[in-house]
Enzyme design. Structure first.
Site, PDB file in Angstrom:
ATOM      1  N   LYS A  13       0.834  -1.209   0.000  1.00  0.00           N
ATOM      2  CA  LYS A  13       0.000   0.000   0.000  1.00  0.00           C
ATOM      3  C   LYS A  13       0.872   1.264   0.000  1.00  0.00           C
ATOM      4  CE  LYS A  13      -2.203  -0.952   3.882  1.00  0.00           C
ATOM      5  NZ  LYS A  13      -1.568  -2.222   4.305  1.00  0.00           N
ATOM      6  N   ARG A  88      -9.149   0.866   9.834  1.00  0.00           N
ATOM      7  CA  ARG A  88      -8.755  -0.526  10.056  1.00  0.00           C
ATOM      8  C   ARG A  88      -9.807  -1.274  10.853  1.00  0.00           C
ATOM      9  NH1 ARG A  88      -2.847   0.503   9.482  1.00  0.00           N
ATOM     10  NH2 ARG A  88      -1.686  -1.439   9.631  1.00  0.00           N
ATOM     11  N   ARG A 127      11.625  -6.570   4.607  1.00  0.00           N
ATOM     12  CA  ARG A 127      11.372  -5.143   4.378  1.00  0.00           C
ATOM     13  C   ARG A 127      12.370  -4.271   5.135  1.00  0.00           C
ATOM     14  NH1 ARG A 127       5.500  -2.528   5.131  1.00  0.00           N
ATOM     15  NH2 ARG A 127       5.771  -2.958   7.356  1.00  0.00           N
ATOM     16  N   ARG A 160      11.760  -2.389  10.772  1.00  0.00           N
ATOM     17  CA  ARG A 160      10.770  -1.935  11.762  1.00  0.00           C
ATOM     18  C   ARG A 160      10.616  -2.977  12.865  1.00  0.00           C
ATOM     19  NH1 ARG A 160       5.599  -0.052   8.298  1.00  0.00           N
ATOM     20  NH2 ARG A 160       4.607  -1.140  10.021  1.00  0.00           N
ATOM     21  N   ARG A 171      -0.095  -9.317  13.249  1.00  0.00           N
ATOM     22  CA  ARG A 171      -0.712  -8.276  12.414  1.00  0.00           C
ATOM     23  C   ARG A 171      -1.616  -8.900  11.346  1.00  0.00           C
ATOM     24  NH1 ARG A 171       4.503  -5.725  10.599  1.00  0.00           N
ATOM     25  NH2 ARG A 171       3.331  -4.199   9.408  1.00  0.00           N
TER      26      ARG A 171
HETATM   27  P1  AMP Z   1       1.283   0.385   9.175  1.00  0.00           P
HETATM   28  O1  AMP Z   1       2.480   1.210   8.909  1.00  0.00           O
HETATM   29  O2  AMP Z   1       0.072   0.842   8.430  1.00  0.00           O
HETATM   30  O3  AMP Z   1       1.561  -1.087   8.996  1.00  0.00           O
HETATM   31  O4  AMP Z   1       0.920   0.585  10.728  1.00  0.00           O
HETATM   32  C1  AMP Z   1       1.847   0.223  11.744  1.00  0.00           C
HETATM   33  C2  AMP Z   1       1.147   0.088  13.069  1.00  0.00           C
HETATM   34  O5  AMP Z   1       0.544   1.332  13.443  1.00  0.00           O
HETATM   35  C3  AMP Z   1      -0.015  -0.908  13.091  1.00  0.00           C
HETATM   36  O6  AMP Z   1       0.420  -2.247  13.270  1.00  0.00           O
HETATM   37  C4  AMP Z   1      -0.819  -0.389  14.289  1.00  0.00           C
HETATM   38  O7  AMP Z   1      -0.186  -0.715  15.510  1.00  0.00           O
HETATM   39  C5  AMP Z   1      -0.694   1.123  14.110  1.00  0.00           C
HETATM   40  N1  AMP Z   1      -1.786   1.654  13.259  1.00  0.00           N
HETATM   41  C6  AMP Z   1      -1.660   2.228  12.033  1.00  0.00           C
HETATM   42  N2  AMP Z   1      -2.851   2.598  11.543  1.00  0.00           N
HETATM   43  C7  AMP Z   1      -3.762   2.236  12.464  1.00  0.00           C
HETATM   44  C8  AMP Z   1      -5.187   2.312  12.530  1.00  0.00           C
HETATM   45  N3  AMP Z   1      -5.911   2.844  11.532  1.00  0.00           N
HETATM   46  N4  AMP Z   1      -5.806   1.819  13.646  1.00  0.00           N
HETATM   47  C9  AMP Z   1      -5.100   1.281  14.662  1.00  0.00           C
HETATM   48  N5  AMP Z   1      -3.761   1.160  14.654  1.00  0.00           N
HETATM   49  C10 AMP Z   1      -3.088   1.630  13.561  1.00  0.00           C
END
Ligand code: AMP
Length: 215
Positions: A13, A88, A127, A160, A171
């Protein structure tokens, strides 16, 4: 144009969102990037979010909704935005409907990127992310030109904390349980466009462009 990018972690994404924003003049709003910036700056939101993020759990809805409300009201979003990583949960999706209604805006499309689980684990484990700009690379199929260094700004690349195998599996489980119901939620409103996220980055992007050119 107001778009949502939906898909499991590692579907690509963030990478595709950057292409879309360059070509269509919309702003990428990545809740993950905003949270990581807060973590780095040590803000109260960043400190609270850290433990959830490192485990691969979702940050509570109320904190995310407050954060996205502030972001979407910024003038930079007036031409539209690409929501990457939000909503989410169904609670977040309902809050977004209210927010867009208040702002007199509507959703144009929900792009769903589909990638098989084992491919996701393989991608996420390899990654690398830029410490400065957040750009993602992949040691297997999208490596940086110089090992360990971002092509764009020369900053160091790192893995990360939530790209460990245990956190990745968590996740993916959470995605299935909490986020994938949004595909039905938006299909019922006739907003979903599904795209295969497997294959070469530029081929996937061509498929996305074909879809977006309709809007
Ligand atoms: P991402 O970079 O989108 O994979 O997000 C990394 C982490 O941020 C996720 O695993 C969640 O812990 C938190 N996070 C990001 N977006 C959201 C969301 N919309 N709702 C809840 N937690 C989020």
């Amino acid at each position: 144009m107001n778009l949502i990018f939906l898909g499991p972690p590692g579907a690509g994404k963030g990478t595709q969102a950057k292409n879309i924003c360059n070509d269509y003049g919309v702003v990428q709003l990545s809740t993950g990037d905003i949270l990581r910036a807060n973590k780095k700056e040590g803000t109260p939101l960043g400190k609270t979010a850290q433990e959830y993020m490192d485990r691969g759990d979702l940050v509570p809805d109320d904190l995310i909704i407050k954060m996205i409300r502030e972001e979407m009201k910024k003038p930079s979003c007036s031409n539209g935005c690409l929501l990457d990583g939000f909503p989410r949960t169904v609670v977040q999706a309902r809050a977004l409907e209210i927010l867009l209604g208040e702002m007199g805006k509507k959703l144009d499309s929900v792009l769903v990127l589909d990638v098989p689980d084992e491919e996701l684990v393989r991608r996420l484990s390899a990654r690398l992310t830029c410490k400065s700009c957040g750009r993602s690379y992949n040691n297997i199929f999208n490596p940086p030109k110089v090992e360990g260094v971002c092509d764009d700004d020369g900053a160091e690349l790192y893995q990360r904390e939530d790209d460990s195998e245990k956190s990745i599996r968590n996740r993916l489980e959470i995605y299935k349980k909490m986020t994938s119901p949004l595909i039905d939620f938006y299909s019922n409103q006739d907003l979903c466009d599904e795209i295969s996220g497997s294959g070469q980055i530029n081929e996937i992007y061509s498929g996305i462009k074909n879809l977006l050119d309709k809007y």
